[in-house]
Design a protein around this motif. Sequence first.
Motif, short mmCIF file in Angstrom:
data_model
loop_
_atom_site.label_atom_id
_atom_site.label_comp_id
_atom_site.label_asym_id
_atom_site.label_seq_id
_atom_site.Cartn_x
_atom_site.Cartn_y
_atom_site.Cartn_z
N ILE A 123 0.81 -1.22 0.00
CA ILE A 123 0.00 0.00 0.00
C ILE A 123 0.85 1.27 0.00
CG2 ILE A 123 -1.72 1.30 1.31
CD1 ILE A 123 -2.89 -1.34 2.26
N ARG A 124 1.95 1.27 0.72
CA ARG A 124 2.83 2.44 0.84
C ARG A 124 2.07 3.69 1.29
NH1 ARG A 124 8.46 2.12 1.01
NH2 ARG A 124 9.01 0.12 0.08
N PRO A 125 1.50 3.66 2.50
CA PRO A 125 0.77 4.83 3.00
C PRO A 125 1.74 5.92 3.43
CG PRO A 125 0.97 3.21 4.73
CD PRO A 125 1.57 2.57 3.49
N ARG A 126 1.21 7.11 3.66
CA ARG A 126 2.04 8.20 4.19
C ARG A 126 2.22 8.05 5.69
NH1 ARG A 126 2.32 13.68 2.63
NH2 ARG A 126 1.69 12.96 0.56
N TYR A 127 1.17 7.55 6.37
CA TYR A 127 1.21 7.40 7.82
C TYR A 127 0.53 6.09 8.22
CZ TYR A 127 1.89 12.51 7.75
OH TYR A 127 2.36 13.79 7.50
N ILE A 128 0.88 5.62 9.43
CA ILE A 128 0.13 4.57 10.09
C ILE A 128 -0.27 5.07 11.47
CG2 ILE A 128 1.14 2.63 8.83
CD1 ILE A 128 2.96 2.11 11.23
N ILE A 129 -1.42 4.59 11.94
CA ILE A 129 -1.94 4.98 13.26
C ILE A 129 -1.79 3.78 14.18
CG2 ILE A 129 -3.87 5.96 14.52
CD1 ILE A 129 -2.88 7.66 12.17
N LEU A 130 -1.12 3.97 15.29
CA LEU A 130 -0.83 2.86 16.20
C LEU A 130 -1.74 2.91 17.43
CD1 LEU A 130 3.06 3.04 15.99
CD2 LEU A 130 1.56 1.32 14.93
N LYS A 131 -2.53 1.86 17.58
CA LYS A 131 -3.36 1.66 18.77
C LYS A 131 -2.87 0.38 19.43
CE LYS A 131 -7.40 3.90 16.72
NZ LYS A 131 -8.75 3.73 16.14
N PRO A 132 -2.00 0.49 20.43
CA PRO A 132 -1.35 -0.71 20.98
C PRO A 132 -2.32 -1.79 21.42
CG PRO A 132 -0.20 1.24 21.74
CD PRO A 132 -1.43 1.73 21.01
N SER A 133 -3.49 -1.44 21.95
CA SER A 133 -4.41 -2.48 22.41
C SER A 133 -5.08 -3.21 21.24
CB SER A 133 -5.49 -1.88 23.32
OG SER A 133 -6.29 -0.94 22.63
N LEU A 134 -4.97 -2.66 20.03
CA LEU A 134 -5.57 -3.29 18.85
C LEU A 134 -4.54 -3.86 17.89
CD1 LEU A 134 -8.39 -0.70 18.00
CD2 LEU A 134 -8.70 -3.00 18.91
N CYS A 135 -3.30 -3.40 17.97
CA CYS A 135 -2.31 -3.84 16.98
C CYS A 135 -1.24 -4.74 17.59
CB CYS A 135 -1.68 -2.65 16.27
SG CYS A 135 -0.58 -1.62 17.27
N GLY A 136 -1.54 -5.41 18.70
CA GLY A 136 -0.63 -6.43 19.21
C GLY A 136 0.12 -6.10 20.47
N GLY A 137 -0.15 -4.94 21.09
CA GLY A 137 0.57 -4.56 22.29
C GLY A 137 1.78 -3.70 21.95
N PHE A 138 2.58 -3.38 22.96
CA PHE A 138 3.69 -2.44 22.77
C PHE A 138 4.83 -3.03 21.96
CE2 PHE A 138 1.75 -0.72 26.74
CZ PHE A 138 1.33 0.49 26.20
N ARG A 139 5.15 -4.30 22.17
CA ARG A 139 6.23 -4.89 21.40
C ARG A 139 5.88 -4.93 19.92
NH1 ARG A 139 7.98 -10.31 24.59
NH2 ARG A 139 5.72 -10.65 24.48
N SER A 140 4.61 -5.23 19.62
CA SER A 140 4.17 -5.24 18.23
C SER A 140 4.18 -3.83 17.66
CB SER A 140 2.77 -5.85 18.13
OG SER A 140 2.30 -5.83 16.81
N ALA A 141 3.73 -2.84 18.46
CA ALA A 141 3.75 -1.45 18.00
C ALA A 141 5.18 -0.98 17.73
CB ALA A 141 3.07 -0.55 19.03
N ASP A 142 6.12 -1.41 18.57
CA ASP A 142 7.53 -1.07 18.33
C ASP A 142 7.98 -1.61 16.98
OD1 ASP A 142 7.81 0.23 20.76
OD2 ASP A 142 8.64 -1.52 21.80
N LYS A 143 7.53 -2.81 16.64
CA LYS A 143 7.92 -3.40 15.35
C LYS A 143 7.30 -2.63 14.20
CE LYS A 143 10.07 -6.44 12.91
NZ LYS A 143 11.56 -6.50 12.91
N TRP A 144 6.04 -2.21 14.37
CA TRP A 144 5.41 -1.39 13.34
C TRP A 144 6.23 -0.12 13.09
CZ3 TRP A 144 2.08 -2.64 9.81
CH2 TRP A 144 1.06 -3.59 10.05
N ILE A 145 6.70 0.53 14.16
CA ILE A 145 7.48 1.76 14.03
C ILE A 145 8.80 1.48 13.31
CG2 ILE A 145 8.76 3.52 15.32
CD1 ILE A 145 6.52 3.42 17.41
N GLU A 146 9.44 0.38 13.67
CA GLU A 146 10.70 0.01 13.01
C GLU A 146 10.49 -0.16 11.51
OE1 GLU A 146 13.47 -3.97 12.72
OE2 GLU A 146 12.58 -3.49 14.67
#
Length: 354
Positions: free
Chosen positions: A253-276
Amino acid sequence: MLKAKYIPYTLHFRQPAVTSRDILTRRDTYYLKIWHDEAPDCFGVGECALFRGLGDDDKPDYEKRLADLCDNINQSHSIDNIEWPEYTSICFGLETALNDLQNGAKRIIYRSGWSQGLDEIPINGLIWMGDARTMLSRIDEKLNAGFRCLKLKIGGINFEEELDLLGYIRSKYPPEQLELRLDANGSFTPDNALSRLERLSRYGIHSIEQPIKPRQYDAMRRLCNESPIAIALDEELIGLHATNDKTEMLDSIRPRYIILKPSLCGGFRSADKWIELADERNIGWWATSALESNIGLNAIAQWVSTFDTTMPQGLGTGALYTDNITSPIVQERDIIRYDHKNGTWRLPEDISQP
Protein backbone atom coordinates in the motif's frame (compact mmCIF):
# COMPACT_ATOMS: atom_id res chain seq x y z
CA MET A 1 5.34 -16.96 43.29
CA LEU A 2 3.40 -14.69 40.98
CA LYS A 3 -0.32 -14.28 41.40
CA ALA A 4 -2.88 -12.83 39.01
CA LYS A 5 -6.57 -12.16 38.60
CA TYR A 6 -8.74 -10.24 36.17
CA ILE A 7 -11.51 -7.82 37.07
CA PRO A 8 -14.35 -6.85 34.65
CA TYR A 9 -15.22 -3.16 34.63
CA THR A 10 -17.86 -1.15 32.75
CA LEU A 11 -17.30 2.44 31.64
CA HIS A 12 -20.23 4.70 30.75
CA PHE A 13 -20.02 7.50 28.18
CA ARG A 14 -21.09 10.99 29.21
CA GLN A 15 -22.72 11.30 25.80
CA PRO A 16 -23.29 8.62 23.14
CA ALA A 17 -20.18 8.31 20.97
CA VAL A 18 -21.13 7.95 17.32
CA THR A 19 -18.92 6.41 14.64
CA SER A 20 -19.75 5.21 11.15
CA ARG A 21 -19.88 1.70 12.63
CA ASP A 22 -21.86 2.07 15.85
CA ILE A 23 -23.31 4.23 18.62
CA LEU A 24 -21.50 3.64 21.91
CA THR A 25 -23.03 4.28 25.33
CA ARG A 26 -20.87 1.95 27.43
CA ARG A 27 -17.54 0.21 27.22
CA ASP A 28 -16.77 -3.12 28.88
CA THR A 29 -13.13 -3.61 29.74
CA TYR A 30 -10.99 -5.84 31.97
CA TYR A 31 -8.18 -5.10 34.41
CA LEU A 32 -5.35 -7.56 34.93
CA LYS A 33 -3.73 -7.47 38.37
CA ILE A 34 -0.36 -9.19 39.00
CA TRP A 35 1.58 -9.40 42.26
CA HIS A 36 4.00 -11.58 44.21
CA ASP A 37 2.20 -13.67 46.82
CA GLU A 38 4.63 -12.53 49.54
CA ALA A 39 3.76 -8.86 48.86
CA PRO A 40 0.06 -8.62 47.93
CA ASP A 41 -0.13 -4.85 48.51
CA CYS A 42 2.44 -4.24 45.76
CA PHE A 43 0.78 -5.02 42.45
CA GLY A 44 0.87 -4.09 38.79
CA VAL A 45 -2.29 -3.28 36.83
CA GLY A 46 -2.92 -3.46 33.12
CA GLU A 47 -6.01 -2.97 31.01
CA CYS A 48 -7.13 -5.70 28.64
CA ALA A 49 -9.10 -3.29 26.51
CA LEU A 50 -11.27 -5.49 24.35
CA PHE A 51 -12.89 -3.38 21.60
CA ARG A 52 -16.08 -5.19 20.66
CA GLY A 53 -16.91 -5.07 16.99
CA LEU A 54 -13.43 -3.92 15.95
CA GLY A 55 -10.62 -5.87 17.62
CA ASP A 56 -9.66 -9.20 16.08
CA ASP A 57 -9.86 -10.73 19.57
CA ASP A 58 -13.60 -10.06 19.96
CA LYS A 59 -14.44 -13.74 20.33
CA PRO A 60 -16.73 -15.76 22.64
CA ASP A 61 -13.82 -17.31 24.52
CA TYR A 62 -12.25 -13.97 25.51
CA GLU A 63 -12.88 -14.30 29.25
CA LYS A 64 -11.72 -17.93 29.16
CA ARG A 65 -8.45 -16.74 27.61
CA LEU A 66 -8.09 -14.24 30.45
CA ALA A 67 -8.82 -16.95 33.03
CA ASP A 68 -6.30 -19.28 31.39
CA LEU A 69 -3.66 -16.54 31.47
CA CYS A 70 -4.25 -15.96 35.18
CA ASP A 71 -4.01 -19.71 35.84
CA ASN A 72 -0.75 -19.79 33.93
CA ILE A 73 0.66 -16.87 35.92
CA ASN A 74 -0.47 -18.38 39.22
CA GLN A 75 1.50 -21.51 38.40
CA SER A 76 4.59 -19.63 37.22
CA HIS A 77 7.60 -19.14 39.44
CA SER A 78 8.90 -16.17 37.45
CA ILE A 79 7.93 -13.77 34.71
CA ASP A 80 10.06 -15.74 32.24
CA ASN A 81 7.73 -18.74 32.59
CA ILE A 82 4.58 -16.89 31.52
CA GLU A 83 3.04 -18.10 28.26
CA TRP A 84 2.20 -15.03 26.20
CA PRO A 85 -1.39 -14.85 24.97
CA GLU A 86 -2.42 -14.61 21.33
CA TYR A 87 -5.12 -11.98 21.85
CA THR A 88 -3.80 -8.50 21.19
CA SER A 89 -5.65 -6.59 23.94
CA ILE A 90 -4.64 -9.22 26.50
CA CYS A 91 -1.00 -8.78 25.43
CA PHE A 92 -1.44 -5.03 25.94
CA GLY A 93 -2.80 -5.56 29.45
CA LEU A 94 -0.14 -8.12 30.36
CA GLU A 95 2.73 -5.90 29.18
CA THR A 96 1.32 -2.98 31.15
CA ALA A 97 0.80 -4.96 34.36
CA LEU A 98 4.26 -6.54 34.27
CA ASN A 99 6.01 -3.24 33.53
CA ASP A 100 4.05 -1.62 36.34
CA LEU A 101 5.06 -4.37 38.79
CA GLN A 102 8.72 -4.25 37.75
CA ASN A 103 8.80 -0.44 38.09
CA GLY A 104 7.58 -0.46 41.69
CA ALA A 105 3.81 -0.85 41.26
CA LYS A 106 3.21 2.89 41.09
CA ARG A 107 1.56 2.92 37.64
CA ILE A 108 4.91 3.80 36.04
CA ILE A 109 4.93 1.73 32.85
CA TYR A 110 7.75 3.46 30.95
CA ARG A 111 10.13 5.88 32.61
CA SER A 112 10.51 9.17 30.78
CA GLY A 113 10.40 12.91 31.30
CA TRP A 114 6.62 12.73 30.89
CA SER A 115 6.14 10.17 33.65
CA GLN A 116 8.25 12.41 35.90
CA GLY A 117 5.99 15.38 35.20
CA LEU A 118 8.63 17.23 33.20
CA ASP A 119 7.29 16.97 29.64
CA GLU A 120 3.98 17.44 27.84
CA ILE A 121 2.40 15.47 25.00
CA PRO A 122 0.50 17.47 22.37
CA ILE A 123 -2.85 15.93 21.41
CA ASN A 124 -5.53 16.47 18.79
CA GLY A 125 -9.07 17.47 19.68
CA LEU A 126 -11.49 14.71 18.68
CA ILE A 127 -14.84 15.67 17.15
CA TRP A 128 -17.30 12.78 17.28
CA MET A 129 -19.97 12.31 14.66
CA GLY A 130 -23.38 13.84 15.17
CA ASP A 131 -25.81 16.01 13.31
CA ALA A 132 -24.38 19.16 11.76
CA ARG A 133 -25.48 21.45 14.60
CA THR A 134 -24.02 19.15 17.28
CA MET A 135 -20.72 18.78 15.45
CA LEU A 136 -20.51 22.54 14.93
CA SER A 137 -20.98 23.10 18.66
CA ARG A 138 -18.25 20.58 19.45
CA ILE A 139 -15.91 22.19 16.95
CA ASP A 140 -16.40 25.61 18.54
CA GLU A 141 -15.80 24.13 21.98
CA LYS A 142 -12.47 22.63 20.93
CA LEU A 143 -11.34 25.74 19.09
CA ASN A 144 -12.18 27.95 22.06
CA ALA A 145 -10.24 25.58 24.31
CA GLY A 146 -7.09 26.29 22.34
CA PHE A 147 -6.65 23.18 20.22
CA ARG A 148 -4.30 23.59 17.26
CA CYS A 149 -5.11 20.19 15.73
CA LEU A 150 -8.60 18.76 15.27
CA LYS A 151 -9.60 15.28 14.18
CA LEU A 152 -13.09 14.96 12.74
CA LYS A 153 -14.85 11.65 12.30
CA ILE A 154 -16.74 11.80 9.02
CA GLY A 155 -19.02 9.48 7.08
CA GLY A 156 -21.92 9.61 9.52
CA ILE A 157 -23.93 12.49 8.08
CA ASN A 158 -24.56 13.88 4.60
CA PHE A 159 -21.25 14.46 2.81
CA GLU A 160 -22.28 17.95 1.70
CA GLU A 161 -22.97 18.90 5.32
CA GLU A 162 -19.52 17.63 6.29
CA LEU A 163 -17.99 19.85 3.60
CA ASP A 164 -19.93 22.80 5.01
CA LEU A 165 -18.48 22.10 8.48
CA LEU A 166 -14.97 22.07 7.07
CA GLY A 167 -15.71 25.32 5.25
CA TYR A 168 -16.88 26.86 8.52
CA ILE A 169 -13.65 25.84 10.26
CA ARG A 170 -11.47 27.20 7.48
CA SER A 171 -13.38 30.49 7.43
CA LYS A 172 -12.12 31.04 10.98
CA TYR A 173 -8.78 29.22 11.02
CA PRO A 174 -6.47 28.79 8.00
CA PRO A 175 -4.24 25.69 7.71
CA GLU A 176 -1.21 27.47 9.19
CA GLN A 177 -3.18 28.08 12.40
CA LEU A 178 -5.12 24.82 12.67
CA GLU A 179 -4.25 21.32 11.50
CA LEU A 180 -7.24 19.24 10.37
CA ARG A 181 -7.23 15.46 10.38
CA LEU A 182 -10.15 13.34 9.19
CA ASP A 183 -11.15 9.78 10.03
CA ALA A 184 -13.53 8.10 7.60
CA ASN A 185 -13.53 4.71 9.40
CA GLY A 186 -13.78 3.00 6.00
CA SER A 187 -17.03 4.78 5.07
CA PHE A 188 -15.99 5.58 1.46
CA THR A 189 -16.03 3.04 -1.35
CA PRO A 190 -13.29 2.37 -3.92
CA ASP A 191 -15.57 3.96 -6.53
CA ASN A 192 -16.30 7.26 -4.75
CA ALA A 193 -13.23 7.68 -2.53
CA LEU A 194 -10.98 9.59 -4.92
CA SER A 195 -13.62 12.12 -5.93
CA ARG A 196 -14.45 12.74 -2.27
CA LEU A 197 -10.80 13.10 -1.35
CA GLU A 198 -10.37 15.67 -4.12
CA ARG A 199 -13.28 17.73 -2.77
CA LEU A 200 -12.01 17.43 0.82
CA SER A 201 -8.53 18.56 -0.21
CA ARG A 202 -9.85 22.09 -0.87
CA TYR A 203 -9.97 22.61 2.89
CA GLY A 204 -6.29 22.12 3.65
CA ILE A 205 -6.55 18.65 5.21
CA HIS A 206 -3.44 17.21 6.88
CA SER A 207 -4.46 13.55 6.48
CA ILE A 208 -7.37 11.15 6.39
CA GLU A 209 -7.53 7.82 8.19
CA GLN A 210 -8.79 4.67 6.52
CA PRO A 211 -10.92 6.13 3.70
CA ILE A 212 -12.08 2.66 2.59
CA LYS A 213 -12.50 -0.61 4.46
CA PRO A 214 -9.33 -2.63 5.13
CA ARG A 215 -7.96 -5.57 3.10
CA GLN A 216 -8.51 -3.90 -0.25
CA TYR A 217 -4.80 -3.55 -0.97
CA ASP A 218 -5.04 -2.75 -4.69
CA ALA A 219 -7.69 -0.06 -4.19
CA MET A 220 -5.90 1.44 -1.19
CA ARG A 221 -2.59 1.50 -3.05
CA ARG A 222 -4.21 3.44 -5.90
CA LEU A 223 -5.67 5.90 -3.43
CA CYS A 224 -2.32 6.42 -1.72
CA ASN A 225 -0.75 7.09 -5.13
CA GLU A 226 -3.44 9.43 -6.42
CA SER A 227 -5.01 11.09 -3.37
CA PRO A 228 -4.34 14.81 -2.89
CA ILE A 229 -4.62 14.16 0.88
CA ALA A 230 -2.11 12.06 2.78
CA ILE A 231 -3.65 8.72 3.77
CA ALA A 232 -3.11 7.16 7.20
CA LEU A 233 -3.90 3.50 7.83
CA ASP A 234 -5.73 2.53 11.02
CA GLU A 235 -8.00 -0.54 10.87
CA GLU A 236 -5.67 -1.89 8.18
CA LEU A 237 -3.17 -2.78 10.94
CA ILE A 238 -5.60 -4.86 13.00
CA GLY A 239 -5.04 -8.59 12.75
CA LEU A 240 -1.55 -8.36 11.23
CA HIS A 241 0.78 -9.87 13.82
CA ALA A 242 3.53 -11.69 11.87
CA THR A 243 6.36 -9.48 10.59
CA ASN A 244 5.87 -10.84 7.07
CA ASP A 245 2.22 -9.79 7.09
CA LYS A 246 3.14 -6.31 8.30
CA THR A 247 5.83 -5.82 5.67
CA GLU A 248 3.59 -7.17 2.91
CA MET A 249 0.87 -4.67 3.75
CA LEU A 250 3.24 -1.69 4.04
CA ASP A 251 5.05 -2.59 0.82
CA SER A 252 1.79 -3.19 -1.03
CA ILE A 253 0.00 0.00 0.00
CA ARG A 254 2.83 2.44 0.84
CA PRO A 255 0.77 4.83 3.00
CA ARG A 256 2.04 8.20 4.19
CA TYR A 257 1.21 7.40 7.82
CA ILE A 258 0.13 4.57 10.09
CA ILE A 259 -1.94 4.98 13.26
CA LEU A 260 -0.83 2.86 16.20
CA LYS A 261 -3.36 1.66 18.77
CA PRO A 262 -1.35 -0.71 20.98
CA SER A 263 -4.41 -2.48 22.41
CA LEU A 264 -5.57 -3.29 18.85
CA CYS A 265 -2.31 -3.84 16.98
CA GLY A 266 -0.63 -6.43 19.21
CA GLY A 267 0.57 -4.56 22.29
CA PHE A 268 3.69 -2.44 22.77
CA ARG A 269 6.23 -4.89 21.40
CA SER A 270 4.17 -5.24 18.23
CA ALA A 271 3.75 -1.45 18.00
CA ASP A 272 7.53 -1.07 18.33
CA LYS A 273 7.92 -3.40 15.35
CA TRP A 274 5.41 -1.39 13.34
CA ILE A 275 7.48 1.76 14.03
CA GLU A 276 10.70 0.01 13.01
CA LEU A 277 9.18 -1.14 9.72
CA ALA A 278 7.59 2.26 9.06
CA ASP A 279 10.85 4.11 9.72
CA GLU A 280 12.65 1.85 7.23
CA ARG A 281 10.10 2.91 4.59
CA ASN A 282 9.95 6.61 5.53
CA ILE A 283 6.34 6.21 6.69
CA GLY A 284 5.23 8.51 9.50
CA TRP A 285 3.16 7.48 12.51
CA TRP A 286 1.33 8.67 15.57
CA ALA A 287 -0.46 6.85 18.37
CA THR A 288 -4.13 6.87 19.28
CA SER A 289 -5.90 5.44 22.27
CA ALA A 290 -8.85 3.15 21.56
CA LEU A 291 -11.35 4.23 24.21
CA GLU A 292 -9.35 2.73 27.06
CA SER A 293 -9.83 3.94 30.62
CA ASN A 294 -7.08 5.98 32.25
CA ILE A 295 -5.19 2.76 33.04
CA GLY A 296 -4.70 2.06 29.35
CA LEU A 297 -4.36 5.72 28.39
CA ASN A 298 -1.58 6.16 30.94
CA ALA A 299 0.33 3.19 29.52
CA ILE A 300 0.04 4.45 25.93
CA ALA A 301 1.04 7.99 26.87
CA GLN A 302 4.10 6.77 28.78
CA TRP A 303 5.10 4.56 25.84
CA VAL A 304 4.68 7.42 23.34
CA SER A 305 6.73 9.71 25.56
CA THR A 306 9.81 7.51 25.07
CA PHE A 307 9.93 8.46 21.37
CA ASP A 308 11.28 11.69 19.91
CA THR A 309 8.08 12.88 18.26
CA THR A 310 6.38 16.26 18.31
CA MET A 311 3.29 15.24 16.32
CA PRO A 312 -0.04 15.64 18.13
CA GLN A 313 -1.19 12.26 19.42
CA GLY A 314 -4.74 10.95 19.70
CA LEU A 315 -4.73 10.55 23.48
CA GLY A 316 -7.51 12.74 24.80
CA THR A 317 -10.29 10.24 25.58
CA GLY A 318 -10.09 10.16 29.38
CA ALA A 319 -12.93 12.66 29.90
CA LEU A 320 -15.40 10.64 27.82
CA TYR A 321 -16.56 8.56 30.78
CA THR A 322 -18.54 9.34 33.90
CA ASP A 323 -16.77 6.62 35.89
CA ASN A 324 -13.21 6.64 34.63
CA ILE A 325 -10.34 5.71 36.95
CA THR A 326 -9.01 8.75 38.84
CA SER A 327 -5.41 9.35 37.79
CA PRO A 328 -2.66 12.00 37.73
CA ILE A 329 -3.23 12.54 33.99
CA VAL A 330 -4.20 16.15 33.36
CA GLN A 331 -5.43 17.66 30.10
CA GLU A 332 -4.81 21.37 29.61
CA ARG A 333 -5.61 23.06 26.31
CA ASP A 334 -4.19 20.68 23.72
CA ILE A 335 -1.65 18.83 25.85
CA ILE A 336 -1.70 16.10 28.47
CA ARG A 337 0.75 15.89 31.32
CA TYR A 338 1.37 13.60 34.29
CA ASP A 339 0.92 15.50 37.56
CA HIS A 340 2.91 13.06 39.69
CA LYS A 341 3.24 15.56 42.56
CA ASN A 342 -0.41 16.51 43.08
CA GLY A 343 -2.31 13.81 41.21
CA THR A 344 -3.24 10.43 42.60
CA TRP A 345 -4.50 7.04 41.48
CA ARG A 346 -7.80 5.82 42.93
CA LEU A 347 -8.47 2.28 41.85
CA PRO A 348 -11.76 0.38 42.29
CA GLU A 349 -11.91 -1.75 45.42
CA ASP A 350 -11.94 -4.93 43.36
CA ILE A 351 -8.43 -4.01 42.23
CA SER A 352 -6.96 -2.33 45.30
CA GLN A 353 -8.04 -4.92 47.87
CA PRO A 354 -5.69 -7.91 48.38
